[in-house]
Design a protein around this motif. Structure first.
Motif, PDB file in Angstrom:
ATOM      1  N   ALA A 195      -5.215   3.603   2.840  1.00 28.03           N
ATOM      2  CA  ALA A 195      -3.871   4.139   2.612  1.00 28.03           C
ATOM      3  C   ALA A 195      -3.565   5.203   3.662  1.00 28.03           C
ATOM      4  O   ALA A 195      -4.469   5.737   4.311  1.00 28.03           O
ATOM      5  CB  ALA A 195      -3.767   4.727   1.214  1.00 28.03           C
ATOM      6  N   ASP A 196      -2.296   5.492   3.799  1.00 27.07           N
ATOM      7  CA  ASP A 196      -1.814   6.484   4.765  1.00 27.07           C
ATOM      8  C   ASP A 196      -2.091   7.895   4.235  1.00 27.07           C
ATOM      9  O   ASP A 196      -1.442   8.347   3.306  1.00 27.07           O
ATOM     10  CB  ASP A 196      -0.299   6.248   4.954  1.00 27.07           C
ATOM     11  N   GLU A 197      -3.037   8.574   4.856  1.00 30.62           N
ATOM     12  CA  GLU A 197      -3.411   9.913   4.376  1.00 30.62           C
ATOM     13  C   GLU A 197      -2.371  10.969   4.738  1.00 30.62           C
ATOM     14  O   GLU A 197      -2.412  12.101   4.242  1.00 30.62           O
ATOM     15  CB  GLU A 197      -4.763  10.349   4.973  1.00 30.62           C
ATOM     16  N   GLY A 198      -1.446  10.599   5.622  1.00 33.38           N
ATOM     17  CA  GLY A 198      -0.441  11.581   6.060  1.00 33.38           C
ATOM     18  C   GLY A 198       0.947  11.207   5.578  1.00 33.38           C
ATOM     19  O   GLY A 198       1.944  11.519   6.236  1.00 33.38           O
ATOM     20  N   ALA A 199       1.027  10.552   4.402  1.00 35.26           N
ATOM     21  CA  ALA A 199       2.304   9.965   3.990  1.00 35.26           C
ATOM     22  C   ALA A 199       3.377  10.988   3.624  1.00 35.26           C
ATOM     23  O   ALA A 199       4.540  10.798   3.922  1.00 35.26           O
ATOM     24  CB  ALA A 199       2.089   9.018   2.827  1.00 35.26           C
ATOM     25  N   ASP A 200       3.052  12.031   2.949  1.00 35.68           N
ATOM     26  CA  ASP A 200       4.106  12.959   2.526  1.00 35.68           C
ATOM     27  C   ASP A 200       3.489  14.306   2.183  1.00 35.68           C
ATOM     28  O   ASP A 200       2.296  14.427   2.007  1.00 35.68           O
ATOM     29  CB  ASP A 200       4.842  12.390   1.305  1.00 35.68           C
ATOM     30  N   LEU A 201       4.364  15.279   2.004  1.00 33.54           N
ATOM     31  CA  LEU A 201       3.884  16.615   1.680  1.00 33.54           C
ATOM     32  C   LEU A 201       3.674  16.777   0.189  1.00 33.54           C
ATOM     33  O   LEU A 201       4.230  16.042  -0.603  1.00 33.54           O
ATOM     34  CB  LEU A 201       4.898  17.660   2.144  1.00 33.54           C
ATOM     35  N   TRP A 202       2.864  17.766  -0.210  1.00 31.43           N
ATOM     36  CA  TRP A 202       2.726  18.155  -1.607  1.00 31.43           C
ATOM     37  C   TRP A 202       4.118  18.382  -2.155  1.00 31.43           C
ATOM     38  O   TRP A 202       4.948  18.890  -1.443  1.00 31.43           O
ATOM     39  CB  TRP A 202       1.932  19.461  -1.661  1.00 31.43           C
ATOM     40  N   PRO A 203       4.460  18.050  -3.420  1.00 31.48           N
ATOM     41  CA  PRO A 203       3.529  17.586  -4.432  1.00 31.48           C
ATOM     42  C   PRO A 203       3.420  16.073  -4.530  1.00 31.48           C
ATOM     43  O   PRO A 203       2.659  15.574  -5.316  1.00 31.48           O
ATOM     44  CB  PRO A 203       4.155  18.131  -5.716  1.00 31.48           C
ATOM     45  N   LYS A 204       4.176  15.334  -3.712  1.00 36.48           N
ATOM     46  CA  LYS A 204       4.184  13.889  -3.931  1.00 36.48           C
ATOM     47  C   LYS A 204       2.847  13.247  -3.587  1.00 36.48           C
ATOM     48  O   LYS A 204       2.336  12.428  -4.314  1.00 36.48           O
ATOM     49  CB  LYS A 204       5.303  13.257  -3.115  1.00 36.48           C
ATOM     50  N   ARG A 205       2.277  13.617  -2.439  1.00 41.76           N
ATOM     51  CA  ARG A 205       1.028  12.968  -2.025  1.00 41.76           C
ATOM     52  C   ARG A 205      -0.086  13.255  -3.036  1.00 41.76           C
ATOM     53  O   ARG A 205      -0.990  12.468  -3.229  1.00 41.76           O
ATOM     54  CB  ARG A 205       0.608  13.465  -0.646  1.00 41.76           C
ATOM     55  N   TYR A 206       0.036  14.412  -3.660  1.00 41.21           N
ATOM     56  CA  TYR A 206      -1.011  14.883  -4.548  1.00 41.21           C
ATOM     57  C   TYR A 206      -1.156  13.956  -5.747  1.00 41.21           C
ATOM     58  O   TYR A 206      -2.255  13.691  -6.215  1.00 41.21           O
ATOM     59  CB  TYR A 206      -0.663  16.341  -4.863  1.00 41.21           C
ATOM     60  N   ALA A 207      -0.051  13.396  -6.184  1.00 47.09           N
ATOM     61  CA  ALA A 207      -0.093  12.554  -7.381  1.00 47.09           C
ATOM     62  C   ALA A 207      -0.371  11.083  -7.091  1.00 47.09           C
ATOM     63  O   ALA A 207      -0.660  10.336  -8.010  1.00 47.09           O
ATOM     64  CB  ALA A 207       1.219  12.685  -8.132  1.00 47.09           C
ATOM     65  N   SER A 208      -0.305  10.653  -5.840  1.00 51.77           N
ATOM     66  CA  SER A 208      -0.454   9.212  -5.608  1.00 51.77           C
ATOM     67  C   SER A 208      -1.914   8.781  -5.434  1.00 51.77           C
ATOM     68  O   SER A 208      -2.252   7.630  -5.666  1.00 51.77           O
ATOM     69  CB  SER A 208       0.356   8.793  -4.383  1.00 51.77           C
ATOM     70  N   TRP A 209      -2.779   9.691  -5.060  1.00 54.54           N
ATOM     71  CA  TRP A 209      -4.132   9.286  -4.670  1.00 54.54           C
ATOM     72  C   TRP A 209      -5.011   8.854  -5.834  1.00 54.54           C
ATOM     73  O   TRP A 209      -5.913   8.038  -5.661  1.00 54.54           O
ATOM     74  CB  TRP A 209      -4.797  10.386  -3.831  1.00 54.54           C
ATOM     75  N   GLY A 210      -4.759   9.370  -7.021  1.00 53.11           N
ATOM     76  CA  GLY A 210      -5.544   8.924  -8.179  1.00 53.11           C
ATOM     77  C   GLY A 210      -5.408   7.428  -8.360  1.00 53.11           C
ATOM     78  O   GLY A 210      -6.404   6.698  -8.505  1.00 53.11           O
ATOM     79  N   GLY A 211      -4.170   6.936  -8.311  1.00 58.48           N
ATOM     80  CA  GLY A 211      -3.913   5.505  -8.493  1.00 58.48           C
ATOM     81  C   GLY A 211      -4.478   4.687  -7.345  1.00 58.48           C
ATOM     82  O   GLY A 211      -5.020   3.591  -7.546  1.00 58.48           O
ATOM     83  N   LEU A 212      -4.362   5.199  -6.127  1.00 56.96           N
ATOM     84  CA  LEU A 212      -4.881   4.464  -4.966  1.00 56.96           C
ATOM     85  C   LEU A 212      -6.399   4.293  -5.061  1.00 56.96           C
ATOM     86  O   LEU A 212      -6.931   3.209  -4.799  1.00 56.96           O
ATOM     87  CB  LEU A 212      -4.540   5.225  -3.672  1.00 56.96           C
ATOM     88  N   ILE A 213      -7.088   5.334  -5.469  1.00 51.42           N
ATOM     89  CA  ILE A 213      -8.556   5.258  -5.575  1.00 51.42           C
ATOM     90  C   ILE A 213      -8.949   4.367  -6.753  1.00 51.42           C
ATOM     91  O   ILE A 213      -9.941   3.641  -6.693  1.00 51.42           O
ATOM     92  CB  ILE A 213      -9.171   6.672  -5.701  1.00 51.42           C
ATOM     93  N   ALA A 214      -8.133   4.392  -7.810  1.00 48.12           N
ATOM     94  CA  ALA A 214      -8.422   3.549  -8.985  1.00 48.12           C
ATOM     95  C   ALA A 214      -8.450   2.073  -8.599  1.00 48.12           C
ATOM     96  O   ALA A 214      -9.107   1.273  -9.261  1.00 48.12           O
ATOM     97  CB  ALA A 214      -7.380   3.794 -10.075  1.00 48.12           C
ATOM     98  N   ARG A 215      -7.760   1.700  -7.530  1.00 46.40           N
ATOM     99  CA  ARG A 215      -7.707   0.286  -7.129  1.00 46.40           C
ATOM    100  C   ARG A 215      -8.796  -0.083  -6.104  1.00 46.40           C
ATOM    101  O   ARG A 215      -8.860  -1.208  -5.644  1.00 46.40           O
ATOM    102  CB  ARG A 215      -6.308  -0.040  -6.583  1.00 46.40           C
ATOM    103  N   GLN A 216      -9.655   0.862  -5.760  1.00 44.27           N
ATOM    104  CA  GLN A 216     -10.741   0.584  -4.800  1.00 44.27           C
ATOM    105  C   GLN A 216     -12.013   0.130  -5.527  1.00 44.27           C
ATOM    106  O   GLN A 216     -12.190   0.457  -6.700  1.00 44.27           O
ATOM    107  CB  GLN A 216     -11.034   1.851  -3.978  1.00 44.27           C
TER     108      GLN A 216
END
Ligand code: FAD
Length: 460
Positions: A271-292
């Motif tokens: 996934a794009d680690e530089g996609a957006d600034l806090w707080p949005k990026r902060y909440a998306s990574w849990g779901g992204l890792i859940a799919r790995q």
């Protein structure tokens, strides 16, 4: 039968977090006799609320329209717009009410300056806030019983009669004039999470209270309460994989992600680690890792960025060479080196690096791209944090109206059943998260539920 209340309370409050305490305090202020039942021991009281830091409130500096726009932007258009507007409007009153019940404030933390206009920070955090609420409640005459779990609510034709509880002395039934359910979501219920997310749920960390099993949420829905929110969704962030399975709190969150790359256990970026600034990026990574695979990932970075993010609880893995780092991570060294070298070649080094804004310094010719803050990982030592999805809360809820009354499927309210906090938050928050809004919902509806329940419970 053990644990019977000496005097029949007007209001029975279930739970011991922010929403419950706001309800208990408000019900007591309104003249009700209040009994509060908390499942955990006193040292664990406070549910998820004890881990919080701030509450979002409307004010002259943060107009209600802007607040609503911010909310819709994160949660989408399916929220109950009228109830959301109502919640936001009532948030204006919170700072004064909270202060009158013991809250004290501190300045916004460094690095989250954008929140100083919209959010109020609790001096000493959520734990201190909850301790102050408990002190006020006990002084005002609210009876609090710990280690007392409500097993079931007896509700006949929309009228609450009694609760069946389990306390250290044994099981008991407690009658009351009205009940406020403030027992949180179901994020602490591994079996329920498995039903909605499959076996992956076994690898999730629960950031907050392991006691929030959704028992009463499920029961109210079975008893015909209107279903609101999102039954499958949860809010999850990237947490250190070495954190405890539950109750890790705020300090296990890993903020290093935008400063390096993230690889899965196969050593591949996803996934794009530089996609957006806090707080949005902060909440998306849990779901992204859940799919790995194995729900495991690693934030990898080098010496250049060390010290630029809030240091998490655990020290990172550290090595002079990438192959040694891979050894500590327990992944294939060749795959990791290949990923890092491919990423390094793709970094567009013409754009200046500026972690303070979306700097547009991205990658070219690598998939997925990194769209901001791309720096080649080339200055040892190299570091890595192991990551797992850390669930903050769930989005399934019972429907309520502006009086915090639980609504039946037909839209008619139950007579004397009220709900506040995470158990009803899904009316106005179905996806995503707006920092501080969980405490707004719990405080606004806790107060209302307490006031309404006191009136209704005294009359019963
Ligand atoms: C790490 C972390 C940080 C957060 N930071 C923030 C923040 O800064 N600002 C913000 O707005 N939100 C934040 N949130 C979200 C916030 O914590 C929740 O929105 C809020 O605390 C919900 O309050 P509540 O009273 O509904 O639930 P809780 O505070 O979780 O309380 C529920 C209580 O009910 C008890 N209980 C459960 N079942 C039963 C039962 N059957 N019988 C008796 N008792 C029962 C539990 O033991 C618990 O004490 C954070 C969450 C986490 C996990």
């Amino acid at each position: 039968m053990a644990g019977r209340a000496a005097v029949r309370p007007d209001v029975l409050v279930v739970g011991g977090g922010n929403a419950a305490l706001c309800a208990a305090l408000a019900a007591r202020d309104a003249g009700g006799r209040v009994l509060l039942l908390e499942k955990t021991a006193p040292e664990w009281r406070g549910g998820n609320s004890k881990y919080t830091r701030n509450v979002r409130v409307a004010s002259p500096e943060y107009p209600e329209d802007e607040f609503l726009r911010d909310l819709i932007e994160v949660t989408g258009p399916d929220l109950d717009r009228q109830l959301a507007r109502f919640t936001i409007g009532r948030s204006r009153e919170l700072p004064a009410w909270m202060e009158a019940h013991g809250a004290r404030w501190q300045g916004a933390l460094r690095g989250t300056l954008q929140l100083s206009r919209t959010n109020r920070f609790f001096l000493g955090g959520g734990k201190a806030l909850l301790n102050a609420y408990y002190r006020h409640a006990e002084r005002a005459g609210v009876e609090v019983r710990y280690r007392t779990e409500v097993l079931a609510l007896e509700i006949e034709n929309g009228v609450f009669r009694r609760a069946r509880v389990r306390a250290p002395e044994g099981e008991a039934e407690i009658e009351a004039g009205a009940v406020v359910v403030a027992s949180g979501g179901f994020e602490g219920n591994r079996e329920w999470l498995r039903r909605t997310h499959g076996e992956a749920a076994d690898n999730y960390l629960v950031r907050g209270s392991g006691a929030n099993d959704g028992r009463l949420l499920g029961q109210l829905l079975e008893l015909g309460a209107r279903r609101r929110g999102n039954p499958h969704g949860f809010h999850a962030v990237a947490c250190d994989a070495r954190a405890p399975r539950a109750e890790g709190g705020i300090v296990t969150r890993v903020d290093a992600i935008p400063f390096g790359i993230v690889v899965n256990r196969e050593g591949r970026r996803f996934a794009d680690e530089g996609a957006d600034l806090w707080p949005k990026r902060y909440a998306s990574w849990g779901g992204l890792i859940a799919r790995q695979p194995g729900q495991l990932a690693f934030s990898v970075f080098d010496r250049q960025v060390m010290g630029r993010f809030i240091p998490p609880l655990y020290p990172p893995y550290r090595a002079e060479r990438l192959e040694d780092l891979a050894g500590q991570m327990g992944i294939d060294a060749v795959a990791l080196i290949e990923t890092v070298e491919g990423f390094n070649r793709a970094v567009d080094s013409d754009a200046p690096y500026d972690p303070g804004r979306l700097d547009g310094r991205g990658t070219r010719g690598v998939d997925p791209p990194k769209s901001n803050w791309a720096l080649a990982l080339e200055q040892p030592p190299f570091f890595a944090y192991p990551l797992r999805p850390g669930i903050t809360f769930t989005y399934l809820a019972v429907g309520v109206d502006e009086r915090a009354r639980v609504l039946g499927e037909d839209g008619h309210p139950f007579a004397n059943v009220f709900a506040a906090g995470e158990v009803m938050a899904g009316n106005v928050l179905l996806n995503g998260y707006l920092g501080g809004f969980g405490m707004t919902i719990g405080s606004v509806f806790g107060r209302i539920a307490g006031e309404e329940a006191a009136v209704c419970g005294r009359a019963a």
